[in-house]
Design a protein around this motif. Sequence first.
Motif, PDB file in Angstrom:
ATOM      1  N   LEU A   2     104.375  68.012  58.285  1.00  0.00           N
ATOM      2  CA  LEU A   2     103.296  68.738  58.951  1.00  0.00           C
ATOM      3  C   LEU A   2     102.030  67.902  58.977  1.00  0.00           C
ATOM      4  O   LEU A   2     101.368  67.792  60.007  1.00  0.00           O
ATOM      5  N   MET A   3     101.690  67.271  57.852  1.00  0.00           N
ATOM      6  CA  MET A   3     100.476  66.469  57.800  1.00  0.00           C
ATOM      7  C   MET A   3     100.581  65.284  58.757  1.00  0.00           C
ATOM      8  O   MET A   3      99.615  64.955  59.436  1.00  0.00           O
TER       9      MET A   3
ATOM     10  N   ILE B 240      99.938  66.551  62.233  1.00  0.00           N
ATOM     11  CA  ILE B 240      98.517  66.858  62.452  1.00  0.00           C
ATOM     12  C   ILE B 240      97.710  65.576  62.589  1.00  0.00           C
ATOM     13  O   ILE B 240      96.893  65.433  63.508  1.00  0.00           O
TER      14      ILE B 240
ATOM     15  N   HIS C  37      95.553  71.084  58.014  1.00  0.00           N
ATOM     16  CA  HIS C  37      96.774  71.012  57.203  1.00  0.00           C
ATOM     17  C   HIS C  37      96.706  71.998  56.042  1.00  0.00           C
ATOM     18  O   HIS C  37      97.668  72.733  55.774  1.00  0.00           O
TER      19      HIS C  37
ATOM     20  N   ARG D 197      97.120  75.589  57.407  1.00  0.00           N
ATOM     21  CA  ARG D 197      98.474  75.866  57.877  1.00  0.00           C
ATOM     22  C   ARG D 197      99.442  75.950  56.700  1.00  0.00           C
ATOM     23  O   ARG D 197     100.343  76.783  56.689  1.00  0.00           O
ATOM     24  N   SER D 198      99.230  75.115  55.696  1.00  0.00           N
ATOM     25  CA  SER D 198     100.056  75.182  54.488  1.00  0.00           C
ATOM     26  C   SER D 198      99.839  76.507  53.769  1.00  0.00           C
ATOM     27  O   SER D 198     100.795  77.127  53.289  1.00  0.00           O
TER      28      SER D 198
END
Length: 177
Positions: A33-34, A37, A51, A54-55
């Motif tokens: 994910l990071m 992004i 990030h 969203r986490s």
Amino acid sequence: MKTLTGLALGAIALGAVAFAAPQQTVAQGMGKLMEEIKAKVSNAEHAAVIHERRSAMRAMGGASKKIGEYVKEGKGSPAEVEAEAKKIAAIAEKIPGLFPAGTEMTAYADVTGAKPEIWSKSAEFKKDAELLASLAMTVAKVAAADGADQKTIAAAFGPMGKDGCGTCHKTFRQKLN
């Protein structure tokens, strides 16, 4: 009871979508994910906060999923529900700080669904986050009570999903594709 069942199913679906990363550990998913992004957000501070939030939302979705599994299927225990609800409450208390100006979807449409209303209606946004934290603590207290069972926890979990998560999502979140 149909409404509560529907809300529980909705929360389970939300959690399932939030954690749809087959064959990956949570850490691998967060790293991926990071990377995603960072590839789309050149401002390092904005990338980091997007990030983080969203986490945090994924963590709340996962906790909601576990509570929903207890409510619907009897998986787990009231003690586990209590712990998951406390996780949601702790994250909810931090939500307003996870949305600094400049990190909205108008700037980063493909990495965040944070609507501009978060900032134009900031008092309402903060109030909604506080409500979620309060409702999650209600679920935790109900789960911790003697005699807690699926039915009593479902009665507290429904409003958390509908009035806590749902209210904020309707006003302040645009679902990402």
